[in-house]
Design an enzyme around this catalytic site. Structure first.
Site, mmCIF file in Angstrom:
data_model
loop_
_atom_site.group_PDB
_atom_site.id
_atom_site.type_symbol
_atom_site.label_atom_id
_atom_site.label_comp_id
_atom_site.label_asym_id
_atom_site.label_seq_id
_atom_site.Cartn_x
_atom_site.Cartn_y
_atom_site.Cartn_z
ATOM 1 N N GLU A 288 0.798 -1.222 0.000
ATOM 2 C CA GLU A 288 0.000 0.000 0.000
ATOM 3 C C GLU A 288 0.835 1.278 0.000
ATOM 4 O OE1 GLU A 288 -2.294 1.483 3.402
ATOM 5 O OE2 GLU A 288 -1.784 -0.361 4.440
ATOM 6 N N SER A 402 -7.069 5.774 8.190
ATOM 7 C CA SER A 402 -7.566 5.352 9.502
ATOM 8 C C SER A 402 -6.540 5.762 10.536
ATOM 9 C CB SER A 402 -7.739 3.833 9.542
ATOM 10 O OG SER A 402 -8.596 3.424 8.518
ATOM 11 N N SER A 405 0.492 7.401 8.402
ATOM 12 C CA SER A 405 1.839 6.973 8.036
ATOM 13 C C SER A 405 2.607 8.167 7.504
ATOM 14 C CB SER A 405 1.786 5.916 6.924
ATOM 15 O OG SER A 405 1.640 4.639 7.483
ATOM 16 N N ARG A 417 9.323 4.499 5.265
ATOM 17 C CA ARG A 417 8.346 4.942 6.247
ATOM 18 C C ARG A 417 9.123 5.407 7.473
ATOM 19 N NH1 ARG A 417 5.304 3.376 10.595
ATOM 20 N NH2 ARG A 417 3.076 3.897 10.541
HETATM 21 N N1 ADP Z 1 -17.407 9.227 3.793
HETATM 22 C C1 ADP Z 1 -16.508 8.892 4.713
HETATM 23 N N2 ADP Z 1 -16.754 7.857 5.527
HETATM 24 C C2 ADP Z 1 -15.870 7.511 6.460
HETATM 25 N N3 ADP Z 1 -14.714 8.183 6.673
HETATM 26 C C3 ADP Z 1 -14.415 9.229 5.894
HETATM 27 C C4 ADP Z 1 -15.290 9.622 4.861
HETATM 28 N N4 ADP Z 1 -14.734 10.666 4.227
HETATM 29 C C5 ADP Z 1 -13.575 10.925 4.811
HETATM 30 N N5 ADP Z 1 -13.365 10.081 5.837
HETATM 31 C C6 ADP Z 1 -12.167 10.117 6.709
HETATM 32 O O1 ADP Z 1 -11.183 9.362 6.057
HETATM 33 C C7 ADP Z 1 -10.646 8.394 6.953
HETATM 34 C C8 ADP Z 1 -10.226 7.174 6.184
HETATM 35 O O2 ADP Z 1 -9.221 7.575 5.277
HETATM 36 P P1 ADP Z 1 -8.636 6.597 4.188
HETATM 37 O O3 ADP Z 1 -7.488 7.291 3.543
HETATM 38 O O4 ADP Z 1 -9.716 6.152 3.293
HETATM 39 O O5 ADP Z 1 -8.101 5.446 5.120
HETATM 40 P P2 ADP Z 1 -8.180 3.872 5.008
HETATM 41 O O6 ADP Z 1 -7.437 3.561 3.755
HETATM 42 O O7 ADP Z 1 -7.504 3.406 6.248
HETATM 43 O O8 ADP Z 1 -9.604 3.463 4.955
HETATM 44 C C9 ADP Z 1 -11.739 8.150 7.954
HETATM 45 O O9 ADP Z 1 -11.214 7.681 9.157
HETATM 46 C C10 ADP Z 1 -12.361 9.513 8.079
HETATM 47 O O10 ADP Z 1 -11.652 10.317 8.981
HETATM 48 C C1 PAZ Z 2 -1.297 0.486 9.493
HETATM 49 C C2 PAZ Z 2 -1.459 1.601 8.491
HETATM 50 C C3 PAZ Z 2 -0.246 1.659 7.578
HETATM 51 C C4 PAZ Z 2 -2.692 1.284 7.623
HETATM 52 O O1 PAZ Z 2 -2.928 2.352 6.712
HETATM 53 P P1 PAZ Z 2 -4.409 3.067 6.643
HETATM 54 O O2 PAZ Z 2 -5.393 1.997 6.279
HETATM 55 O O3 PAZ Z 2 -4.698 3.657 7.986
HETATM 56 O O4 PAZ Z 2 -4.290 4.127 5.568
HETATM 57 C C5 PAZ Z 2 -1.679 2.969 9.196
HETATM 58 O O5 PAZ Z 2 -2.888 2.952 9.866
HETATM 59 C C6 PAZ Z 2 -0.597 3.369 10.168
HETATM 60 O O6 PAZ Z 2 0.502 3.625 9.773
HETATM 61 N N1 PAZ Z 2 -0.948 3.482 11.460
HETATM 62 C C7 PAZ Z 2 -0.076 4.053 12.489
HETATM 63 C C8 PAZ Z 2 0.776 3.013 13.142
HETATM 64 C C9 PAZ Z 2 1.847 3.710 13.983
HETATM 65 O O7 PAZ Z 2 2.884 4.089 13.426
HETATM 66 O O8 PAZ Z 2 1.611 3.921 15.164
#
Ligand code: ADP
Ligand code: PAZ
Length: 590
Positions: A288, A402, A405, A417
């Site tokens: 990713e 979520s 990074s 990273r």
């Molecule tokens: N429609 C949505 N639903 C949920 N989260 C959203 C939305 N739009 C933006 N976000 C924000 O984006 C974050 C997720 O980001 P994203 O880059 O998609 O992460 P991941 O790849 O971990 O799912 C959520 O935690 C929230 O803060």
């Molecule tokens: C585990 C992850 C790479 C996953 O990526 P995400 O789905 O959140 O975009 C990211 O959530 C992350 O780097 N978390 C923080 C972990 C830390 O350094 O404490």
């Protein structure tokens, strides 16, 4: 057609850029690409009533089209980017330009990867069959035969049964119907889980099917037409709906064989067997963070147009800031207030406050602040966008998904990273949902917009009665996020003010991420920081706060803030969609 060879000088082959309505916040601007505005004018991120798909029937009706997919299955959201070629690529394919920039990056895992032609789906031409029917494309008659064979042997029914049974435990199901005849599975109307509710029912009724797919596949962005090539689409749904997504895909998509889809994100690993078992889809996994860097690299080259300015008044209701109120108060107390030399932050706060208070928008009247394009670019030293793919390196990527990074990107081929934090986008959304009962990200951000975090946070001034001059801490600096809530009476009041809680949460997360970004920039000696991730989407307060308060020492801050560019991991893992190396060493550019 087993193989397609195309020139991949994307820049030179595309038509001129057409900018859309400047009040909008959507926008991916691939240089020289054309936005498709045949779709809904109010296309908002994950807007549940957004009309289906991206697909403009006129554009693909009758075409032997193929869509190539890239999925980023994150902790919270699943972002899907797919490219729908116009028609037979062969007929539009001149020769290869080996000097293409796309060609040169095919090294060290960050450039073009070998993605075979099986990373391909085709869109059904039968709109009456299902509005968003997907079926696997076969490139050759031989492959088609094997597709059909695989379809005959596939057995998704078992999984559907299991799914239905599982659903039946939690949802009201019409028990008069057998599992296989169930038309609806209603989800509890009162579910309040804080996320976008795209799909409220599953149905095998074609009429409802369209509706379901439409809702599930809420468009996150207007399609982008690459002239003469096809169209890029951006979709998004919550990762916890993955079963639903797969069943709908299977149910309506006529998936006929096991094929590889470009996929990244943690879910690409976690759900790979599920994709295969439920929908017969094989995931071709990509790391990713590599996908992220690659996607950004691609957009950096081809999507350099920032697009929209904040409209005046869009920040009505307050801004995220280190609160000014007590700074003004403490300014009367000359003994306690830091001089500008002692506290440059304090001086800037005053200056900025003056600028801001003129229109109460919470936004500096600053014409260099733009947002909404593929990149929000803000150069603190010069007016206008200044980033240049070549001069940007080294730079930091702060990906706020979520979690967060932080990557140091040293060249198009090299990154590492360097840090991260668990206090990320889902911390904001989860906490705000829990504290306020809000039900979507947009609601949480909107709520925060009207809040006053000083009602929640304990400031330096609350502790010192003014600035802590010796250590350069202004009275207005947040000393402890949520610190005021240690007092029971404050807690009670706060619970009546969800907007203050939302704002304090947003400020806490933003402050932490901003501080970390700044520290990492200092530690690595970089001057450019690029913030990205879906947390950025529509989150103007974060953007404003970061640029105003956190990263003033950084030469350049870039925000990749549109939904399309928030999909850059998905983009990165389907980079092969745009630039693909075939097994015979040819570049395939769709
Ligand atoms: N429609 C949505 N639903 C949920 N989260 C959203 C939305 N739009 C933006 N976000 C924000 O984006 C974050 C997720 O980001 P994203 O880059 O998609 O992460 P991941 O790849 O971990 O799912 C959520 O935690 C929230 O803060
Ligand atoms: C585990 C992850 C790479 C996953 O990526 P995400 O789905 O959140 O975009 C990211 O959530 C992350 O780097 N978390 C923080 C972990 C830390 O350094 O404490």
């Amino acid at each position: 057609m087993d193989e397609v060879i195309m020139r991949c000088s994307i820049k030179s082959r595309l038509s001129p850029l057409i900018l859309p309505d400047s009040n909008s916040e959507k926008g991916l601007y691939l240089e020289n690409a054309i936005e498709n505005h045949n779709s809904h004018p109010d296309n908002a991120f994950l807007k549940s009533d957004y009309p289906l798909s991206p697909i403009n029937p006129a554009a693909w009706k009758g075409a032997s089209s193929r869509a190539r997919f890239g999925l980023d299955i994150g902790g919270t959201l699943c972002k899907v980017v797919f490219f729908e070629p116009l028609d037979d690529l062969d007929s539009r394919a001149p020769g290869i330009e080996s000097s293409s920039p796309c060609f040169s990056s095919d090294k060290n895992g960050l450039g073009v990867e070998m993605i075979d032609q099986e990373n391909s789906l085709s869109m059904s031409n039968s709109l009456t069959e299902c509005c968003c029917s997907l079926k696997l494309h076969s490139f050759s008659p031989r492959m088609k035969e094997s597709n059909e064979e695989a379809f005959c042997t596939a057995s998704p029914i078992e999984y559907r049964k299991r799914f239905l049974m599982k659903q039946a435990c939690t949802n009201s199901v019409d028990e008069s119907e057998s599992v296989l005849n169930i038309n609806f599975i209603k989800e509890p109307a009162s579910r309040n889980d804080g996320y976008f509710h795209g799909t409220t029912e599953l149905s095998i009724d074609p009429a409802k099917c369209s509706n379901n797919v439409r809702k599930l596949w809420a468009s996150s962005h207007d399609p982008v037409i690459l002239s003469g090539r096809g169209t890029l689409y951006f979709k998004c749904f919550e990762t916890w709906r993955i079963d639903e997504f797969l069943f709908l895909t299977k149910e309506h998509a006529l998936v006929t064989t096991r094929r590889a889809l470009g996929a990244t994100g943690g879910g690409a690993r976690k759900f790979s067997s599920k994709f295969l078992e439920i929908a017969g889809l094989e995931l071709n996994r990509f790391d990713e963070l590599k996908s992220l860097v690659r996607g950004i690299g691609f957009l950096m080259k081809y999507a350099q147009h920032e697009s929209f300015e904040y409209p005046q008044g869009s920040f009505q209701g307050g801004l995220i800031q280190r609160p000014f109120k007590s700074l003004e108060d403490s300014s009367n107390d000359s003994d306690e207030t830091l001089s500008e030399e002692e506290n440059p932050d304090s001086a800037n706060q005053f200056r900025d406050l003056d600028a801001i208070s003129e229109n109460q928008t919470g936004l500096k009247e600053c014409d260099k602040t733009k947002i909404g394009g593929a990149f929000f670019c803000h150069d603190l030293n010069r007016n206008g966008p200044s980033h240049d793919a070549q001069t940007l390196y080294p730079y930091l990527i702060v990906n706020i998904g979520s979690g967060v990074s932080i990557l140091l990107v040293e060249s198009p081929e090299q990154f590492k990273r360097v840090g991260g934090t668990s206090l990320g986008g889902s911390t904001f959304l989860g906490l705000t949902s829990a504290l306020t009962g809000c039900t979507s990200f947009k609601e949480a951000v909107d709520l925060a917009a009207t809040g006053d975090s000083t009602e929640i946070d304990m400031l330096v001034g609350d502790i010192y009665g003014g600035d802590y001059s010796e250590m350069g801490l202004a009275a207005t600096t947040v000393a402890s996020s949520f610190g005021k809530l240690v007092q029971p009476s404050r807690r009670e009041t706060a619970m009546q003010s969800p907007q203050h809680l939302a704002k304090a949460t947003l400020l806490m997360i933003t402050n932490n991420i901003g501080s970390l970004a700044k520290l990492h920039a200092q530690a690595t000696g970089v001057e450019h920081v690029l913030f990205t991730g879906s947390f950025m989407h529509g989150n103007k307060y974060f953007v404003h706060f970061i640029e105003t308060w956190i990263c003033r020492d950084i030469t350049e801050i870039l925000f990749s803030s549109s939904c399309a560019s928030a999909s850059n991991k998905a983009f990165g893992c389907c980079h092969g969609i745009l630039v693909q190396r075939t097994d015979k060493g040819h570049i395939l550019a769709a």
